[in-house]
Scaffold this motif. Sequence first.
Motif, PDB file in Angstrom:
ATOM      1  N   ARG A  18       4.877  15.559  -1.270  1.00  0.00           N
ATOM      2  CA  ARG A  18       5.434  14.247  -1.623  1.00  0.00           C
ATOM      3  C   ARG A  18       6.337  14.375  -2.851  1.00  0.00           C
ATOM      4  NH1 ARG A  18       7.458  10.534   0.443  1.00  0.00           N
ATOM      5  NH2 ARG A  18       5.781  10.621   1.937  1.00  0.00           N
ATOM      6  N   GLU A  19       5.918  15.168  -3.838  1.00  0.00           N
ATOM      7  CA  GLU A  19       6.724  15.354  -5.042  1.00  0.00           C
ATOM      8  C   GLU A  19       8.060  16.018  -4.705  1.00  0.00           C
ATOM      9  OE1 GLU A  19       6.506  17.273  -9.524  1.00  0.00           O
ATOM     10  OE2 GLU A  19       4.932  17.760  -8.088  1.00  0.00           O
TER      11      GLU A  19
ATOM     12  N   ALA B 127       0.840  -1.206   0.000  1.00  0.00           N
ATOM     13  CA  ALA B 127       0.000   0.000   0.000  1.00  0.00           C
ATOM     14  C   ALA B 127       0.872   1.252   0.000  1.00  0.00           C
ATOM     15  CB  ALA B 127      -0.932  -0.007   1.209  1.00  0.00           C
ATOM     16  N   ALA B 128       1.937   1.232   0.791  1.00  0.00           N
ATOM     17  CA  ALA B 128       2.850   2.375   0.837  1.00  0.00           C
ATOM     18  C   ALA B 128       3.504   2.597  -0.523  1.00  0.00           C
ATOM     19  CB  ALA B 128       3.896   2.169   1.925  1.00  0.00           C
ATOM     20  N   LEU B 129       3.913   1.528  -1.170  1.00  0.00           N
ATOM     21  CA  LEU B 129       4.495   1.650  -2.508  1.00  0.00           C
ATOM     22  C   LEU B 129       3.477   2.230  -3.496  1.00  0.00           C
ATOM     23  CD1 LEU B 129       6.492  -1.702  -2.839  1.00  0.00           C
ATOM     24  CD2 LEU B 129       7.411   0.601  -2.455  1.00  0.00           C
ATOM     25  N   ALA B 130       2.254   1.744  -3.430  1.00  0.00           N
ATOM     26  CA  ALA B 130       1.212   2.210  -4.347  1.00  0.00           C
ATOM     27  C   ALA B 130       0.873   3.682  -4.127  1.00  0.00           C
ATOM     28  CB  ALA B 130      -0.056   1.358  -4.177  1.00  0.00           C
ATOM     29  N   LEU B 131       1.002   4.147  -2.886  1.00  0.00           N
ATOM     30  CA  LEU B 131       0.639   5.531  -2.558  1.00  0.00           C
ATOM     31  C   LEU B 131       1.853   6.463  -2.475  1.00  0.00           C
ATOM     32  CD1 LEU B 131      -2.050   4.745   0.146  1.00  0.00           C
ATOM     33  CD2 LEU B 131      -2.441   5.550  -2.203  1.00  0.00           C
ATOM     34  N   GLY B 132       3.040   5.916  -2.679  1.00  0.00           N
ATOM     35  CA  GLY B 132       4.239   6.739  -2.643  1.00  0.00           C
ATOM     36  C   GLY B 132       4.509   7.363  -1.284  1.00  0.00           C
ATOM     37  N   CYS B 133       4.287   6.578  -0.241  1.00  0.00           N
ATOM     38  CA  CYS B 133       4.498   7.095   1.110  1.00  0.00           C
ATOM     39  C   CYS B 133       5.168   6.010   1.952  1.00  0.00           C
ATOM     40  CB  CYS B 133       3.171   7.524   1.731  1.00  0.00           C
ATOM     41  SG  CYS B 133       2.013   6.171   2.024  1.00  0.00           S
ATOM     42  N   SER B 134       5.350   6.279   3.229  1.00  0.00           N
ATOM     43  CA  SER B 134       5.963   5.291   4.117  1.00  0.00           C
ATOM     44  C   SER B 134       4.881   4.433   4.770  1.00  0.00           C
ATOM     45  CB  SER B 134       6.767   5.990   5.212  1.00  0.00           C
ATOM     46  OG  SER B 134       5.900   6.575   6.155  1.00  0.00           O
ATOM     47  N   PRO B 135       5.254   3.239   5.212  1.00  0.00           N
ATOM     48  CA  PRO B 135       4.298   2.422   5.966  1.00  0.00           C
ATOM     49  C   PRO B 135       3.784   3.162   7.207  1.00  0.00           C
ATOM     50  CG  PRO B 135       6.125   1.062   5.257  1.00  0.00           C
ATOM     51  CD  PRO B 135       6.488   2.491   4.932  1.00  0.00           C
ATOM     52  N   ASN B 136       4.627   3.981   7.821  1.00  0.00           N
ATOM     53  CA  ASN B 136       4.187   4.753   8.986  1.00  0.00           C
ATOM     54  C   ASN B 136       3.037   5.683   8.639  1.00  0.00           C
ATOM     55  OD1 ASN B 136       6.068   3.510  10.579  1.00  0.00           O
ATOM     56  ND2 ASN B 136       7.431   5.264  10.718  1.00  0.00           N
ATOM     57  N   GLU B 137       3.077   6.268   7.449  1.00  0.00           N
ATOM     58  CA  GLU B 137       1.973   7.138   7.034  1.00  0.00           C
ATOM     59  C   GLU B 137       0.684   6.346   6.845  1.00  0.00           C
ATOM     60  OE1 GLU B 137       3.292  10.640   4.338  1.00  0.00           O
ATOM     61  OE2 GLU B 137       4.721   8.995   4.011  1.00  0.00           O
ATOM     62  N   ILE B 138       0.791   5.148   6.294  1.00  0.00           N
ATOM     63  CA  ILE B 138      -0.383   4.280   6.123  1.00  0.00           C
ATOM     64  C   ILE B 138      -1.009   3.993   7.482  1.00  0.00           C
ATOM     65  CG2 ILE B 138      -1.146   1.948   5.471  1.00  0.00           C
ATOM     66  CD1 ILE B 138      -0.449   3.574   3.029  1.00  0.00           C
TER      67      ILE B 138
ATOM     68  N   TYR C 223      13.805  15.540  -4.124  1.00  0.00           N
ATOM     69  CA  TYR C 223      14.973  15.740  -3.262  1.00  0.00           C
ATOM     70  C   TYR C 223      15.760  14.436  -3.134  1.00  0.00           C
ATOM     71  CZ  TYR C 223      17.726  16.510   0.969  1.00  0.00           C
ATOM     72  OH  TYR C 223      18.756  16.598   1.866  1.00  0.00           O
ATOM     73  N   ARG C 224      15.067  13.353  -2.861  1.00  0.00           N
ATOM     74  CA  ARG C 224      15.729  12.058  -2.666  1.00  0.00           C
ATOM     75  C   ARG C 224      16.416  11.550  -3.926  1.00  0.00           C
ATOM     76  NH1 ARG C 224      11.033   9.204   1.036  1.00  0.00           N
ATOM     77  NH2 ARG C 224      11.578  10.305   2.956  1.00  0.00           N
ATOM     78  N   GLU C 225      15.905  11.938  -5.097  1.00  0.00           N
ATOM     79  CA  GLU C 225      16.486  11.495  -6.365  1.00  0.00           C
ATOM     80  C   GLU C 225      17.643  12.389  -6.817  1.00  0.00           C
ATOM     81  OE1 GLU C 225      13.320  11.170  -9.208  1.00  0.00           O
ATOM     82  OE2 GLU C 225      12.273   9.655  -8.031  1.00  0.00           O
ATOM     83  N   SER C 226      17.873  13.479  -6.118  1.00  0.00           N
ATOM     84  CA  SER C 226      18.921  14.431  -6.497  1.00  0.00           C
ATOM     85  C   SER C 226      20.273  14.038  -5.927  1.00  0.00           C
ATOM     86  CB  SER C 226      18.564  15.831  -5.990  1.00  0.00           C
ATOM     87  OG  SER C 226      17.357  16.275  -6.552  1.00  0.00           O
TER      88      SER C 226
ATOM     89  N   ASP D  36      -4.358  17.366   9.117  1.00  0.00           N
ATOM     90  CA  ASP D  36      -3.291  18.311   8.826  1.00  0.00           C
ATOM     91  C   ASP D  36      -1.928  17.635   8.803  1.00  0.00           C
ATOM     92  OD1 ASP D  36      -5.098  20.382   8.662  1.00  0.00           O
ATOM     93  OD2 ASP D  36      -4.817  21.003  10.744  1.00  0.00           O
ATOM     94  N   SER D  37      -1.794  16.495   9.436  1.00  0.00           N
ATOM     95  CA  SER D  37      -0.497  15.829   9.517  1.00  0.00           C
ATOM     96  C   SER D  37      -0.182  15.038   8.247  1.00  0.00           C
ATOM     97  CB  SER D  37      -0.454  14.911  10.726  1.00  0.00           C
ATOM     98  OG  SER D  37      -1.345  13.830  10.537  1.00  0.00           O
ATOM     99  N   GLN D  38      -1.118  14.887   7.342  1.00  0.00           N
ATOM    100  CA  GLN D  38      -0.889  14.120   6.126  1.00  0.00           C
ATOM    101  C   GLN D  38      -0.142  14.975   5.106  1.00  0.00           C
ATOM    102  OE1 GLN D  38      -1.541  10.926   6.111  1.00  0.00           O
ATOM    103  NE2 GLN D  38      -2.418  11.136   8.126  1.00  0.00           N
ATOM    104  N   ILE D  39       0.829  14.373   4.453  1.00  0.00           N
ATOM    105  CA  ILE D  39       1.609  15.074   3.449  1.00  0.00           C
ATOM    106  C   ILE D  39       0.792  15.200   2.167  1.00  0.00           C
ATOM    107  CG2 ILE D  39       2.729  12.971   2.623  1.00  0.00           C
ATOM    108  CD1 ILE D  39       5.316  14.641   2.369  1.00  0.00           C
ATOM    109  N   THR D  40       0.865  16.372   1.553  1.00  0.00           N
ATOM    110  CA  THR D  40       0.117  16.600   0.313  1.00  0.00           C
ATOM    111  C   THR D  40       0.884  15.999  -0.862  1.00  0.00           C
ATOM    112  OG1 THR D  40       1.186  18.701  -0.205  1.00  0.00           O
ATOM    113  CG2 THR D  40      -0.767  18.782   1.239  1.00  0.00           C
ATOM    114  N   SER D  41       0.228  15.903  -2.010  1.00  0.00           N
ATOM    115  CA  SER D  41       0.901  15.357  -3.195  1.00  0.00           C
ATOM    116  C   SER D  41       2.041  16.274  -3.634  1.00  0.00           C
ATOM    117  CB  SER D  41      -0.092  15.126  -4.323  1.00  0.00           C
ATOM    118  OG  SER D  41      -0.731  16.324  -4.675  1.00  0.00           O
TER     119      SER D  41
END
Length: 108
Positions: free
Chosen positions: A77-78, A48-59, A83-86, A69-74
Amino acid sequence: MKLAIKELRKKLHISQADFAKAVGVSMRTVGSWERGESFPNAEQVWNAALALGCSPNEILSWDGEENEDSQITSDEREIVDNYRESSPEWQQNISMTARAAASESKRK
């Protein structure tokens, strides 16, 4: 435990059917998770985390906050994904730019 699957899925405009297929479960199972009637196992949380592009903790809403308010927006996330790919040099530039923008925003 409150799962954040429905909120994350809707923010990304992913249908229940597409999400179920990506995770490898039925739509009925996804509906049961979203209603809090059952819970995914560890492998399903990971998928589910992979499908939603988030961490298991967020799920699992393990961020210490239970509100929306604590949920990260798209958009957020982008930014994180880019940042991580840079390269390390670009990560430093991204961080400096974000700090400068936040500082400038506070002054106005």
